[in-house]
Enzyme design. Structure first.
Site, short mmCIF file in Angstrom:
data_model
loop_
_atom_site.label_atom_id
_atom_site.label_comp_id
_atom_site.label_asym_id
_atom_site.label_seq_id
_atom_site.Cartn_x
_atom_site.Cartn_y
_atom_site.Cartn_z
N SER A 57 0.85 -1.20 0.00
CA SER A 57 0.00 0.00 0.00
C SER A 57 0.88 1.23 0.00
CB SER A 57 -0.91 0.03 1.22
OG SER A 57 -1.63 1.26 1.25
N VAL A 62 7.43 2.65 3.82
CA VAL A 62 8.31 1.84 2.98
C VAL A 62 7.80 1.83 1.53
CG1 VAL A 62 9.33 -0.46 2.63
CG2 VAL A 62 9.06 0.44 4.94
N CYS A 63 6.50 1.72 1.36
CA CYS A 63 5.92 1.73 0.01
C CYS A 63 6.07 3.10 -0.64
CB CYS A 63 4.45 1.33 0.06
SG CYS A 63 4.16 -0.33 0.69
N ASP A 64 5.85 4.14 0.13
CA ASP A 64 6.02 5.51 -0.33
C ASP A 64 7.45 5.68 -0.85
OD1 ASP A 64 7.04 8.29 0.04
OD2 ASP A 64 5.08 8.72 0.92
#
Length: 166
Positions: A57, A62-64
């Site tokens: 997501s 971490v995804c950002d």
């Protein structure tokens, strides 16, 4: 096919749905949607190297970071396309990309059919999210690089990826 305990999230074992893909396999086609709900297929990029960045997501640190890194360091290279695929809704992806100034990478959603998640073996059964991963599909349509991150809250090995991409 299900692979129990294939990845973890915060140490908890999770089940991945779909077959495990390996280097040398023919890359399965899939259909995801862009921020305007338009279908996007891998086959739309035939003849190009495609880096597929997979995130659970984009609304997590971490995804950002992963999407921003792919946008800044990989996307826009000659003959290469970058797709970031998550289960996030297209509307949330559009808002994120506007704020984060994501202009080079394609941020796409697999929320509707999980076509990508099942075809690439990264759909997390218990959460209906995607496991963190990186796939590189060469211009001939073969998988040339695979990293499924064992712990979903960890970063991929960016050094190894960048070295592979040259």
């Amino acid at each position: 096919m299900e692979r129990k305990g294939a990845v973890t999230m915060k140490g908890n074992p999770l089940t991945l749905v779909g077959s495990e893909l390996k280097v040398g396999d023919k890359a399965p086609d899939f259909t995801v949607v862009d921020q305007g709900l338009k279908p996007v297929k891998l086959s739309d990029y035939a003849g190009k190297t495609v880096v597929i960045s997979v995130t659970p997501s984009i609304d997590t640190p971490v995804c950002d970071f992963q999407l921003r890194k792919m946008n800044a360091d990989v996307a826009g290279k000659e003959g290469m396309a970058v797709m970031n695929i998550s289960m996030d809704l297209p509307f949330a992806i559009k808002k994120f990309c506007a704020v984060a100034e994501i202009e080079n990478a394609l941020a796409l959603s697999d929320h509707k059919d999980a076509s990508f998640g099942e075809a690439y073996g990264v759909l997390i059964k218990e959460l209906r999210l995607l496991a963190r991963a990186i796939f590189v599909v060469d211009a001939g349509g073969k998988i040339s690089y695979v990293e499924v991150v064992p712990e979903a809250t960890d970063n991929p090995d960016y050094t190894k990826l960048m070295s592979f991409l040259g």
